[in-house]
Structures are given as C-alpha cells and as structure tokens.
Write an enzyme that holds these catalytic residues in place. Structure first.
Site, PDB file in Angstrom:
ATOM      1  N   GLU A 180      -4.026  -7.123  15.210  1.00 36.74           N
ATOM      2  CA  GLU A 180      -3.544  -5.629  14.567  1.00 36.74           C
ATOM      3  C   GLU A 180      -4.850  -4.423  14.880  1.00 36.74           C
ATOM      4  O   GLU A 180      -4.533  -3.516  15.053  1.00 36.74           O
ATOM      5  CB  GLU A 180      -3.038  -5.583  13.305  1.00 36.74           C
TER       6      GLU A 180
ATOM      7  N   GLU B 261      10.808  -4.738   4.134  1.00 37.19           N
ATOM      8  CA  GLU B 261      10.717  -6.062   3.825  1.00 37.19           C
ATOM      9  C   GLU B 261      10.338  -6.090   2.384  1.00 37.19           C
ATOM     10  O   GLU B 261      11.017  -6.850   1.684  1.00 37.19           O
ATOM     11  CB  GLU B 261       9.762  -6.985   4.692  1.00 37.19           C
TER      12      GLU B 261
ATOM     13  N   LYS C 177       0.628  -1.150  -0.219  1.00 31.53           N
ATOM     14  CA  LYS C 177      -0.153  -0.059   0.002  1.00 31.53           C
ATOM     15  C   LYS C 177       1.007   1.302   0.023  1.00 31.53           C
ATOM     16  O   LYS C 177       0.486   2.350  -0.987  1.00 31.53           O
ATOM     17  CB  LYS C 177      -0.936  -0.162   1.295  1.00 31.53           C
TER      18      LYS C 177
ATOM     19  N   LYS D  32       9.681  -0.799  14.010  1.00 30.63           N
ATOM     20  CA  LYS D  32      10.522  -0.416  12.456  1.00 30.63           C
ATOM     21  C   LYS D  32      11.379   0.693  12.753  1.00 30.63           C
ATOM     22  O   LYS D  32      12.309   0.680  12.297  1.00 30.63           O
ATOM     23  CB  LYS D  32       9.150   0.081  11.700  1.00 30.63           C
TER      24      LYS D  32
ATOM     25  N   GLY E 245      -4.742  -2.083   5.173  1.00 30.75           N
ATOM     26  CA  GLY E 245      -4.023  -3.399   4.466  1.00 30.75           C
ATOM     27  C   GLY E 245      -4.408  -4.567   4.850  1.00 30.75           C
ATOM     28  O   GLY E 245      -4.784  -5.617   4.041  1.00 30.75           O
ATOM     29  N   ARG E 246      -5.119  -5.028   6.219  1.00 29.84           N
ATOM     30  CA  ARG E 246      -5.430  -6.296   6.718  1.00 29.84           C
ATOM     31  C   ARG E 246      -6.934  -6.469   6.047  1.00 29.84           C
ATOM     32  O   ARG E 246      -7.601  -7.402   6.241  1.00 29.84           O
ATOM     33  CB  ARG E 246      -5.357  -6.328   8.086  1.00 29.84           C
TER      34      ARG E 246
ATOM     35  N   HIS F 102      -3.171 -33.517  17.725  1.00 31.29           N
ATOM     36  CA  HIS F 102      -2.135 -34.479  18.126  1.00 31.29           C
ATOM     37  C   HIS F 102      -0.990 -33.334  18.662  1.00 31.29           C
ATOM     38  O   HIS F 102       0.261 -33.606  18.658  1.00 31.29           O
ATOM     39  CB  HIS F 102      -1.609 -35.252  16.789  1.00 31.29           C
TER      40      HIS F 102
END
Ligand code: F6P
Length: 548
Positions: free
Chosen positions: A354, A216, A210, A514, A268-269, A385
């Site tokens: 978030e 990253e 965005k 950040k 974003g999410r 398990h």
C-alpha cells in the site's frame, strides 16, 4: 533536495554494475573472509538486546554497496528522514505530516512541532488514558453487565486490524488479560463465527477505524451493536472507539470518554503504536506495551544515527532496491522462522504494497522504474513444504527475508527450537550454494543409480543456487524486539519510497474498487438496474441471482 540528474546517473551506474556481476556466484564473495561481519548491520540497545541483519548472502559487494548508498544520498534520503521525524508535511499528496514515530517517543522531554504546536503533550495524555482504561479493564474495575470482561473484539480492517492482530498473536507468551478476537472481513461469516461463542454481557467491542466510514468496519460494528441490543438496554455501553472522526463516533452513540483519538498524521498502516494498539495493550498490559514502543524507538534512534552501511533499515531497503529495481526480481518472500509471526507477511503486504505500489512519482510524473515488489510469505518451516520448491528450482529467483530468534519461549522444547534454527540456516545456505550437476551425479551414484537412469535423474536434482536472502536475528520474540522489527520494516519502506521518488504515505489506489462497490450495492438490492455495469459484471450478477 532530490537531484534527479544525479540520481539517474546513479541508477545507470547500478545497472552497469549489475551487468558486470550478475553471473558471479555469491559464494565467491566469501573467499576473502570477514564478509559476514562486513555485510551485516547490528542494533544493540538495552531495550531490545542485540539484533543482527545479515545481508552477506546477497550479490552485493563493496562497490555495489557504495553505489547503492550514493543513490540513497543523491535522492535526499537523509534530509527527508529528518523531515519525517521532525513533523514536516512530507505526505505531499494529502498535505500531512508523517509522525507515527512520535507515538513511540517515550522521551518525556521530547518536543515535536507540527505547524508550530508541540504534539507530544497530547500523545502522552492519550497514552495515559489508554493505560488507565486497559488497567481498569484488566483488573476488573471496568465491567460488563454480566461481570468481568472476558473477551474483547476488535472490529477494524487494513491498518486498523493487521497491526494489532499480528502483534497479539506474536506476543502470546505475554498475554495475561482478556481474550482478544479480531473481525475484519465484511463477509458475514467472520463476525458470525467470532460472536457465536461469546457472551455479550462480558464482551467489550472495540471499533477501530481512523475514518469511521469504512464499509466493512461499519457493517460489522452495526452487527455487533444489534447483537449487544439483544441483551443490553444500552447496546453501546460496552463499546470503545479508536478513531480520528470524533463526530462520527458520537453519532454512533459511543461515550466520548470511551473514544481514543489520533491525528491525521498517523497513517492507518502505521497506527499500531497508538490507540489502534489498544487491543494489544489489553492483552499484554501497559508495561509490555511500553516495551513494544521502546523497542521501536530504539530502531528509530538507530535509523536516524547509524552510518548507511551499518544502518539496518537503510541496508534492508538497499537490498530491496537492488533486487527489485536493479536485478528485476518481481517479488520477495518474507519467511519468519517464528510461528507466532504467522501474520507478519500479511501485515507487511499492507505496509509495503500500500505504501510503495505506485506508478506515479511525487511530482505527478511517471515512475521510470518498477514500483515496489509483490510481498508474500508464510512461516518456516511450513513454507518449506509448500512453496520452497519454486524458490529453489523455479525459473525466477525470489529473494527471501528470513527472521529467526535465538531462543523460543518454551524452555522444555529447546531441542525443537534447534531444529527450527537448523532448518532456517539450511535454507539460506541451500539457496546460495545450490547443488551442481556434478554433485547431483555423485549423489545418485552413491545411491547405486547409474547409466541412463542416472543421466535422466541427475538434472532434476540440480539446485542452481545463487539465490539471495537476508537473515534477521534477534534474541527472542518479545514486545521490544517485535517493536524493533516492525519499525525496521516501516523505515525500509520509507527509504525505498524516497529512492523511488514516490509518496509512501497515501493510498489512492484503494479508492476505485470502493466506489464501484458503492454503486453496485443498489443494483444487488434491486434499487437500480444493471444497465451501467460492464457485461461481465452483468453475467456475474445474473448467475448470483439465479443461484442465490
Ligand atoms: O482501504 C485502505 C485503508 O484506507 C487503509 O489504508 C486503512 O488502514 C484501512 O483502509 C482502514 O481504514 P479505517 O481505519 O479508516 O477504517
């Protein structure tokens, strides 16, 4: 308007209710009959087929539900919901509207105004551009220098990765386009291992960001550009950008015709429904992508119109509030009995944590109750398990949210799907009913164990039970049902956020780390000394330098 006096009375009433019913067995609530139907919410839309959210295995009775619904009403949930759908600036800390729902509004007549301007024509035009691009790519009209594009790599992180990555995996039976890969981590291992087996001449790179500044993503995008440069004269010829920052995509060199933009009112999410979903559209095709949007739109309509007790997002949110803020359960597990939803827990971790992991209310005051819970999980049956031991016999209750399809996509393996169903239903039943000491002793006796050995063994075989769970059932995992499931969770987060009085649409809590990483890089590169670092960081840097 939020009436805080009134809502604090509601919180107090719920706390009192909890004190009154905490020790009650959930199984006792079923004595009257009719509980499963009365404590379930359904959606039956042509787009999705029937979907059922069963919350009858929670310690919530009619009185408790009425109190929860009254709390939601007192906090202004319905008004806020309309404000969101109609483009009001409900993201107050960033002064933005919140309109991911507009991205999946397929009604050709719909108008949604932001500051007096209708946003729908622009959204329709972007969707049409995405569709034409995806078709041209899938049908071989858009080609790489080496021929037809066989592989697509989506480079992005957080909301620019988790949504499409999760959905591409979920909808594997619908894949009929190029292979789609995802690179998110700045750890060079991720991009290295992904590109290693690919041919740059037949690979398309999508840079999904965005802001187009994320460390990253930009680091990985540069690696991909260098990888392309080894064989292509124009290294960004096979690049696409999905971004709101058109100046930065241009600076990177990406052809504006290959940039799909979106507005700042798509968080974003919450962005998989628009350009960030391009990799999914390439994998499953534009028609299936539209079905994905239509499923979410069906859940939007249901959320806007169904009465609270039959409203799936509202009731999922109210079970969440009951379990976290009233009963005090610190985490909730999401356990899809659907292997293709393996990435759903990670997706929901961002969506929920978030959005609602905040200690300050919208007005800047301290939150007076716990914020949203820790969300975690794994597909069943694998989780059985691994962590189910703790869920059944640990000292803390962990509310579980099970998801299950009536049928799979493997007609020849239906018997195995029945095993999956049996396992899921058995877990929900075992969590609620448990096994008493008397039953444990009888079971051991039946196995011939007696005397002191029986005394010693029996308590280990006891399951306390009374552990709550919800069950979400759907016909099959399809683009439409997946869309509806994701919209269900988005709206649950919204309702919980409104009830808590927080802003679910900002994420200031990701900033500090950040910033500090930005300050540490010059130290690691030898351009600044460690003087400003804390002693523990200095020790870590010394170790890494000595051992690197
Ligand atoms: O670090 C958090 C975050 O801002 C998320 O909210 C977002 O989804 C992600 O980073 C990626 O951001 P962008 O799409 O701008 O690269």
């Amino acid at each position: 308007m939020v009436d805080s006096m009134q809502s604090s009375e509601h919180w107090a009433a719920l706390a009192a209710r909890h004190n009154a019913v905490a020790g009650r067995p959930i199984t006792a609530l079923f004595a009257d009959g009719g509980r499963p139907e009365a404590f379930s919410a359904t959606l039956d839309d042509p787009a999705t087929g029937p979907m059922l959210l069963d919350y009858s295995r929670c310690n919530i009775d009619t009185e408790t539900r009425d109190l929860l619904v009254a709390l939601a009403e007192a906090t202004g949930m319905e008004e806020r919901r309309e404000a969101m759908f109609t483009g009001k600036r409900i993201n107050e800390t960033e002064n933005r509207a919140v309109l991911h729902t507009a991205l999946r509004n397929l009604d050709e007549e719909a108008q949604i105004l932001v500051d007096g301007a209708d946003v729908m024509p622009g959204l329709r035009a972007t969707l049409a551009r995405m569709e034409s691009f995806a078709r041209d790519l899938r049908e071989g009209r858009i080609r790489g220098v080496g021929g037809r594009i066989g592989d697509v790599v989506n480079i992005g992180i957080g909301g620019s990765d988790l949504g499409p990555a999760m959905a591409v995996q979920a909808l594997r039976p619908f894949h009929d386009g190029p292979r789609v890969h995802f690179v998110s981590n700045v750890d060079p291992a991720h991009i290295h291992d992904t590109l290693e087996d690919l041919n740059p001449e037949t690979t398309l790179i999508i840079v999904a960001s965005k802001t187009f500044t994320t460390l990253e993503t930009m680091a990985n995008a540069h690696v991909a550009r260098d990888w392309m440069a080894r064989v292509l004269r124009d290294p960004v010829r096979q690049f696409v950008a999905l971004s709101s920052a058109l100046d930065r995509t241009a600076e990177f060199g990406i052809d504006p015709a290959r940039v799909f933009g979106f507005e700042d009112w798509v968080g974003g999410r919450y962005s998989v429904w628009g350009p960030i979903g391009l990799s999914l559209m390439i994998a499953i095709g534009p028609e299936n992508f539209r079905a994905f949007l239509a499923g979410a739109a069906a859940m939007d309509r249901h959320f806007r119109t169904a009465p609270a007790a039959q409203n799936m997002p509202v009731m999922l949110a109210l079970t969440g509030i009951w379990h976290r803020q009233i009963c005090g359960h610190a985490s909730r597990a999401v356990v899809p009995y659907d292997q293709r939803l393996a990435r759903l827990p990670a997706y929901l971790q961002q969506l929920e944590m978030e959005s609602n992991g905040k200690r300050v209310a919208m007005d800047g005051s301290d939150l007076e109750m716990p914020s949203g819970p820790v969300v975690w999980g794994e597909p069943g049956t694998n989780g059985q398990h691994a962590f189910f031991q703790l869920i059944h016999q640990g000292t803390e209750a962990v509310p579980c949210e099970f998801l299950l399809a009536a049928r799979g996509h493997e007609p020849l393996l239906e018997a195995q799907h029945r095993m999956l169903i049996a396992s899921c239903l058995a877990q929900a039943e075992a969590l609620m009913a448990g096994r008493s000491l008397k039953q444990a002793r009888a079971m051991l006796r039946a196995h011939g164990i007696k005397g002191r050995a029986l005394d010693r063994q029996a308590r280990h075989r006891v399951f306390p039970g009374n552990r709550p769970s919800t069950l979400l059932l759907y016909p099959q995992l399809t683009p439409a049902t997946l869309g509806a499931i994701l919209a269900l969770y988005e709206h649950r987060v919204f309702v919980e956020g409104v009830i808590l009085g927080i802003n679910s649409f900002d994420q200031w809590g990701v900033e500090l780390g950040k910033e500090l990483a930005g300050q540490l890089l010059p130290v690691l590169e030898g351009e600044a000394d460690t003087g400003t670092c804390d002693p523990a960081t200095r020790q870590a840097i010394a170790f890494l330098r000595d051992s690197g």
